[in-house]
Scaffold this active site. Sequence first.
Site, PDB file in Angstrom:
ATOM      1  N   CYS A 218       0.838  -1.200   0.000  1.00  0.00           N
ATOM      2  CA  CYS A 218       0.000   0.000   0.000  1.00  0.00           C
ATOM      3  C   CYS A 218       0.872   1.249   0.000  1.00  0.00           C
ATOM      4  O   CYS A 218       1.999   1.253   0.508  1.00  0.00           O
ATOM      5  CB  CYS A 218      -0.910  -0.008   1.219  1.00  0.00           C
ATOM      6  SG  CYS A 218      -2.115   1.352   1.243  1.00  0.00           S
TER       7      CYS A 218
ATOM      8  N   ASP B  81       0.329   3.697   1.767  1.00  0.00           N
ATOM      9  CA  ASP B  81       0.273   4.221   3.138  1.00  0.00           C
ATOM     10  C   ASP B  81       1.689   4.447   3.685  1.00  0.00           C
ATOM     11  O   ASP B  81       2.543   3.551   3.618  1.00  0.00           O
ATOM     12  CB  ASP B  81      -0.484   3.222   4.020  1.00  0.00           C
ATOM     13  CG  ASP B  81      -0.858   3.788   5.381  1.00  0.00           C
ATOM     14  OD1 ASP B  81       0.047   4.268   6.093  1.00  0.00           O
ATOM     15  OD2 ASP B  81      -2.054   3.732   5.743  1.00  0.00           O
TER      16      ASP B  81
ATOM     17  N   ARG C  45       2.829   4.405   6.512  1.00  0.00           N
ATOM     18  CA  ARG C  45       3.195   3.618   7.700  1.00  0.00           C
ATOM     19  C   ARG C  45       3.648   2.203   7.378  1.00  0.00           C
ATOM     20  O   ARG C  45       4.026   1.458   8.291  1.00  0.00           O
ATOM     21  CB  ARG C  45       1.984   3.560   8.652  1.00  0.00           C
ATOM     22  CG  ARG C  45       1.498   4.910   9.127  1.00  0.00           C
ATOM     23  CD  ARG C  45       0.126   4.829   9.773  1.00  0.00           C
ATOM     24  NE  ARG C  45      -0.923   4.501   8.818  1.00  0.00           N
ATOM     25  CZ  ARG C  45      -2.225   4.416   9.122  1.00  0.00           C
ATOM     26  NH1 ARG C  45      -2.604   4.604  10.379  1.00  0.00           N
ATOM     27  NH2 ARG C  45      -3.098   4.123   8.186  1.00  0.00           N
TER      28      ARG C  45
ATOM     29  N   HIS D 164      -2.464  -4.537   5.087  1.00  0.00           N
ATOM     30  CA  HIS D 164      -2.073  -4.014   6.404  1.00  0.00           C
ATOM     31  C   HIS D 164      -3.284  -3.526   7.188  1.00  0.00           C
ATOM     32  O   HIS D 164      -4.379  -3.321   6.638  1.00  0.00           O
ATOM     33  CB  HIS D 164      -1.068  -2.863   6.247  1.00  0.00           C
ATOM     34  CG  HIS D 164      -1.660  -1.622   5.634  1.00  0.00           C
ATOM     35  ND1 HIS D 164      -2.176  -0.588   6.393  1.00  0.00           N
ATOM     36  CD2 HIS D 164      -1.804  -1.248   4.345  1.00  0.00           C
ATOM     37  CE1 HIS D 164      -2.625   0.364   5.587  1.00  0.00           C
ATOM     38  NE2 HIS D 164      -2.405  -0.011   4.337  1.00  0.00           N
TER      39      HIS D 164
ATOM     40  N   CYS E 122      -6.277   0.189   6.984  1.00  0.00           N
ATOM     41  CA  CYS E 122      -6.093   0.619   5.599  1.00  0.00           C
ATOM     42  C   CYS E 122      -7.230   1.543   5.161  1.00  0.00           C
ATOM     43  O   CYS E 122      -8.400   1.148   5.166  1.00  0.00           O
ATOM     44  CB  CYS E 122      -6.006  -0.590   4.665  1.00  0.00           C
ATOM     45  SG  CYS E 122      -5.720  -0.149   2.934  1.00  0.00           S
TER      46      CYS E 122
END
Length: 326
Positions: free
Chosen positions: A160, A162, A164, A220, A223
């Site tokens: 992703c 993302d 993090r 993850h 999300c």
Amino acid sequence: MYFKCTTLKAQNTNIYSLCSVLIKLLQEPPLLSPLGNQSEADPRGMAGKFKKCMTLCCGTRKHVTEEMGKEAYEEAVAGLQKLISEKGDLKAAAAEKVRRLTKELAGATEKWAVQKPVFDPVGKILTGFNHFKKEKYEKDSALFAKLAKGQSPKFMVFACSDSRVCPSHILNFQPGEAFVVRNIANMVPPFDKTKYSGVGAAVEYAVVHLKVENILVMGHSCCGGIKGLMSIPDDGTNKSDFIEDWVKICSTAKAKVQAECSNLDFNEQCTRLEKEAVNVSLGNLLSYPFVREAVVKRTLLLKGAHYDFVKGTFDLWDLNSNIVKF
């Protein structure tokens, strides 16, 4: 603790002239009645202190950010307030100028007290690169000399976007070890030469040219893309230009979760969907002829994973749903 004073110079252009008038006022005793006990108030001394404050705050014309102590402002404000309260015989006009200046300085001090530090993106980039160069590049020159000749990663990873969940950090991949594609909700669309050609080109390059031996699709926790998929109305209405159309790639996973997990709350359904969407992506990978051929020849393995950064756990599974938990 220090605060930026650029804001004052930009927003209160009249303070400089007020400062000048006030300093002149304080330096000329004839404007004031006799002070009596000099230990109680000293206008010349106050003028010196205030001149220092004015110089720090308003005196420079350089287009640079300067810093000064909050204490200097508070001392100036307190001194001016004391002067007003103790010297009732100040000329009316002078007293009014002191009051105005005190109010403006006090307001600026309060504003700076909550001002956030200015983020320097260029400085962050340069600091990051310098750290990489010193700690990685220069300490492993042999590795980067080898990479200069080409790459032969063992993994292709779908992760992703993302911030993090960087796969190189989570799985400790070193430069040259993983060919990575990152997108919203780490999804792999089905084979389509026109609609998803960007992802198709990455998969083809990894499998056909780089000869990767493993493709990992890593979901993850928490999300946002999966939450967005779960939140799409049943009528399919879109609220964005791209996001809903993209995450609908895994709409079959959503339908499965809704059918099998209707007793769970929304957040729990999202957690289930984070994993089920990975399975849909694994299935979509098999729609690429060169992927399917490599899997049949057993030169390529497909694996799914889910990283939970809240709990610090990692689940790994294959096409047969054999799960390994870490």
